[in-house]
Motif scaffolding. Sequence first.
Motif, PDB file in Angstrom:
ATOM      1  N   ASP A   1       4.925  -5.263  -7.630  1.00 33.66           N
ATOM      2  CA  ASP A   1       3.753  -5.402  -6.787  1.00 33.66           C
ATOM      3  C   ASP A   1       2.562  -4.661  -7.403  1.00 33.66           C
ATOM      4  OD1 ASP A   1       2.260  -6.454  -4.751  1.00 33.66           O
ATOM      5  OD2 ASP A   1       3.338  -5.478  -3.126  1.00 33.66           O
ATOM      6  N   VAL A   2       1.391  -4.928  -6.835  1.00 39.77           N
ATOM      7  CA  VAL A   2       0.133  -4.430  -7.397  1.00 39.77           C
ATOM      8  C   VAL A   2      -0.261  -3.113  -6.723  1.00 39.77           C
ATOM      9  CG1 VAL A   2      -0.737  -6.651  -8.162  1.00 39.77           C
ATOM     10  CG2 VAL A   2      -1.071  -5.975  -5.781  1.00 39.77           C
ATOM     11  N   VAL A   3       0.687  -2.195  -6.649  1.00 39.65           N
ATOM     12  CA  VAL A   3       0.529  -0.965  -5.882  1.00 39.65           C
ATOM     13  C   VAL A   3      -0.180   0.109  -6.694  1.00 39.65           C
ATOM     14  CG1 VAL A   3       2.612  -1.461  -4.571  1.00 39.65           C
ATOM     15  CG2 VAL A   3       2.767  -0.020  -6.615  1.00 39.65           C
ATOM     16  N   ASN A   4      -0.629   1.143  -5.979  1.00 40.05           N
ATOM     17  CA  ASN A   4      -1.088   2.383  -6.590  1.00 40.05           C
ATOM     18  C   ASN A   4      -0.693   3.516  -5.651  1.00 40.05           C
ATOM     19  OD1 ASN A   4      -3.125   4.689  -7.177  1.00 40.05           O
ATOM     20  ND2 ASN A   4      -3.334   3.304  -8.916  1.00 40.05           N
ATOM     21  N   ARG A   5      -0.207   4.629  -6.206  1.00 40.83           N
ATOM     22  CA  ARG A   5       0.392   5.668  -5.359  1.00 40.83           C
ATOM     23  C   ARG A   5      -0.507   6.880  -5.122  1.00 40.83           C
ATOM     24  NH1 ARG A   5       4.601   3.507  -8.511  1.00 40.83           N
ATOM     25  NH2 ARG A   5       5.908   2.203  -7.181  1.00 40.83           N
TER      26      ARG A   5
ATOM     27  N   GLN B   1       0.863  -1.187   0.000  1.00 36.44           N
ATOM     28  CA  GLN B   1       0.000   0.000   0.000  1.00 36.44           C
ATOM     29  C   GLN B   1       0.902   1.240   0.000  1.00 36.44           C
ATOM     30  OE1 GLN B   1      -3.021  -0.814  -0.431  1.00 36.44           O
ATOM     31  NE2 GLN B   1      -3.212  -2.855   0.453  1.00 36.44           N
ATOM     32  N   GLU B   2       1.090   1.841  -1.181  1.00 42.68           N
ATOM     33  CA  GLU B   2       2.012   2.958  -1.329  1.00 42.68           C
ATOM     34  C   GLU B   2       1.295   4.286  -1.576  1.00 42.68           C
ATOM     35  OE1 GLU B   2       4.875   1.883  -4.340  1.00 42.68           O
ATOM     36  OE2 GLU B   2       5.789   0.323  -3.088  1.00 42.68           O
ATOM     37  N   SER B   3       0.020   4.353  -1.267  1.00 41.42           N
ATOM     38  CA  SER B   3      -0.797   5.506  -1.637  1.00 41.42           C
ATOM     39  C   SER B   3      -0.639   6.685  -0.686  1.00 41.42           C
ATOM     40  CB  SER B   3      -2.271   5.102  -1.675  1.00 41.42           C
ATOM     41  OG  SER B   3      -3.104   6.214  -1.916  1.00 41.42           O
ATOM     42  N   GLN B   4      -0.608   7.892  -1.275  1.00 42.97           N
ATOM     43  CA  GLN B   4      -0.804   9.124  -0.508  1.00 42.97           C
ATOM     44  C   GLN B   4      -2.229   9.600  -0.761  1.00 42.97           C
ATOM     45  OE1 GLN B   4       1.046  13.128  -1.540  1.00 42.97           O
ATOM     46  NE2 GLN B   4      -1.163  13.394  -1.238  1.00 42.97           N
ATOM     47  N   PRO B   5      -3.087   9.621   0.260  1.00 47.66           N
ATOM     48  CA  PRO B   5      -4.455  10.112   0.060  1.00 47.66           C
ATOM     49  C   PRO B   5      -4.486  11.600  -0.293  1.00 47.66           C
ATOM     50  CG  PRO B   5      -4.268   8.833   2.096  1.00 47.66           C
ATOM     51  CD  PRO B   5      -2.874   9.109   1.621  1.00 47.66           C
TER      52      PRO B   5
ATOM     53  N   SER C   1       1.840  -0.733 -17.757  1.00 45.62           N
ATOM     54  CA  SER C   1       0.951  -0.607 -16.607  1.00 45.62           C
ATOM     55  C   SER C   1       1.047   0.831 -16.132  1.00 45.62           C
ATOM     56  CB  SER C   1       1.335  -1.594 -15.496  1.00 45.62           C
ATOM     57  OG  SER C   1       2.667  -1.364 -15.056  1.00 45.62           O
ATOM     58  N   SER C   2       0.322   1.154 -15.071  1.00 42.82           N
ATOM     59  CA  SER C   2       0.389   2.515 -14.536  1.00 42.82           C
ATOM     60  C   SER C   2       0.103   2.470 -13.047  1.00 42.82           C
ATOM     61  CB  SER C   2      -0.606   3.430 -15.250  1.00 42.82           C
ATOM     62  OG  SER C   2      -0.402   4.777 -14.875  1.00 42.82           O
ATOM     63  N   THR C   3       0.989   3.034 -12.269  1.00 44.47           N
ATOM     64  CA  THR C   3       0.878   2.981 -10.804  1.00 44.47           C
ATOM     65  C   THR C   3       1.010   4.349 -10.149  1.00 44.47           C
ATOM     66  OG1 THR C   3       3.256   2.517 -10.690  1.00 44.47           O
ATOM     67  CG2 THR C   3       1.773   0.623 -10.656  1.00 44.47           C
ATOM     68  N   ALA C   4       1.440   5.364 -10.895  1.00 40.32           N
ATOM     69  CA  ALA C   4       1.743   6.670 -10.306  1.00 40.32           C
ATOM     70  C   ALA C   4       0.476   7.493 -10.088  1.00 40.32           C
ATOM     71  CB  ALA C   4       2.705   7.443 -11.205  1.00 40.32           C
ATOM     72  N   ALA C   5       0.550   8.432  -9.156  1.00 45.98           N
ATOM     73  CA  ALA C   5      -0.517   9.417  -8.992  1.00 45.98           C
ATOM     74  C   ALA C   5      -0.399  10.452 -10.109  1.00 45.98           C
ATOM     75  CB  ALA C   5      -0.396  10.095  -7.637  1.00 45.98           C
TER      76      ALA C   5
END
Length: 581
Positions: free
Chosen positions: A127-131, A80-84, A173-177
């Motif tokens: 990994d299956v992250v989203n930032r 879990q690499e997300s910044q809300p 793929s795409s994982t960045a904010a």
Amino acid sequence: MRAKLLPTLVAMSCASIASHAAVTDRMLQGSPGNGAEVLTWGLGTQGQRFSPLKQVNTTNVKQLAPAWAFSFGGEKQRGQESQPVVHNGKMFVTASYSRLFALDAATGKKLWKYEHRLPEGIMPCCDVVNRGAALYDNLVIFSTLDAQLVALNQETGDVEWKEKIDDYAAGYSSTAAPIIAGGLVLTGVSGGEFGVVGRVEARDAKTGRLVWSRPTVEGHMGYTYDAEGNAKENGVSGTTNRSWPGDLWKTGGAATWLGGTYDPQTGLAYFGTGNPAPWNSHLRKGDNLYSCSTVAIDVKTGKIVWHYQNTPNDGWDFDGVNEFVTFDLGGRRVGGKADRNGFFYVNDARTGQLLNAFPFVRKITWASGIDLKTGRPNFIPENRPGDPTSAPEGKGKPVVSAPSFLGGKNQMPMAYSPDTHLFYVPANEWAMEIWNEPIAYKKGAAYLGAGFTIKTVQDDHIGALRAIDPKAGKIVWEVKNGAPLWGGVLATGGNLVFWGTPEGYLKAADARTGKVVWEFQTGSGVVAPPLTWMHKGEQYVSVVSGWGGAVPLWGGDVAKKVNYLEQGGMVWVFKLPTAQR
């Protein structure tokens, strides 16, 4: 007469509320100054991750206590690499497997959830992250593991538009904010380990219509698009074959997988670019532009204004995607970057001129330093992995290199405080044994041409939060950590620095001295950046907790050292008790 006016007044009132709730470019640029809301990744588009809020400070932070917590639930834990982001009383937070939750920012109550339907065969590298997500107008916009961009209604979670970025079957793929600049939503692409071609795209944030695209591999054509979607050539990136002899530029990597920053003072967006493909540098003689670089792009035209290459002809998978954070230094607009290769760089934000470069990790073996006149590294030739074509066993001479390809700093964003004039960098000390192997491109297959094993360097720590003076080029203080640091940093006007650890702690230190003044155990490793905001007179501090990301997947000996850590998926929110404010 009064009865006739009432519907009109109600409509005007609703329109006023909607207008107030809609996120504008002016709000995006002004939000870092007051700290009341968090409207973008980085807390501001410049990426400083600084909040002026000081209700929570070094005097009372020891009283900081949980206000609420929310679980992402299910079996989809992972990294879990997300910044809300926080707006209009709501928190929007992404989670692993391309999910997005809308929560009441004061209570943690779930308002709605969106789960993107992922196809079979997606190929995320790490990994299956989203930032994180971007906010604009009444939309919350985020990217997905199958390389799509989705815009949801902030109130209902309904899909307002959805656009394909590229073909996931080809490794994209795409994982960045995403970030917003001048009404455009700017995104990059992931997939450098699969021979994709990196690029930056700009879309109309309200409609998703493609406006321009800019490849980050020399030799590929950029395009602009009209209202009907017709493409017009917008110039080749660089000069074909100037720094990429042969045909390898056609599958050249340089993925823009961490996303970018934007500075309204310069009108430029800054994107870091990843490794050239394949890793085996003996196959691609030359600098291989624009890989391992900072690329500054005019957001109005989509053209590259300047570039600076941190690692020419990269042979260690050092990438160059780390964020370029703009700030003022001696009356000049500049940017700082803590690169994967172990060096911290300061460049003029308008021209790219290199102003300073120095190590921010203790051990670097691939180069002895950076020549400030030429801007190029002083390579140590014997520490480049060997050419497999000259080895009878088909495996090039292995070398032990530091830092490892996981980097002196990786995806975890640093912070900059205009109060202390220091950067706060989550650094790691590790090495790797690496060797080259023969490789050929195949669509959708891993495209490395190298083997590796991650090694520890120190017995007592791998990670270290370091306060860096960008002008003096020195480490001011550090807080060591046993496991590698993989989460980001927040600096505040309360003279505090917040960061998380894989061991599960969210910590706070005095920003000037590095003395740890508070910590809280979240129950799982923290690999995400903290944030803070103000709501009804109360300052909140938050972080997403959930161990995962690249380290347990690629970490070799290091992964074995931290295999006791448990996965998770929680949002934690803290505030001071009423009597302490």
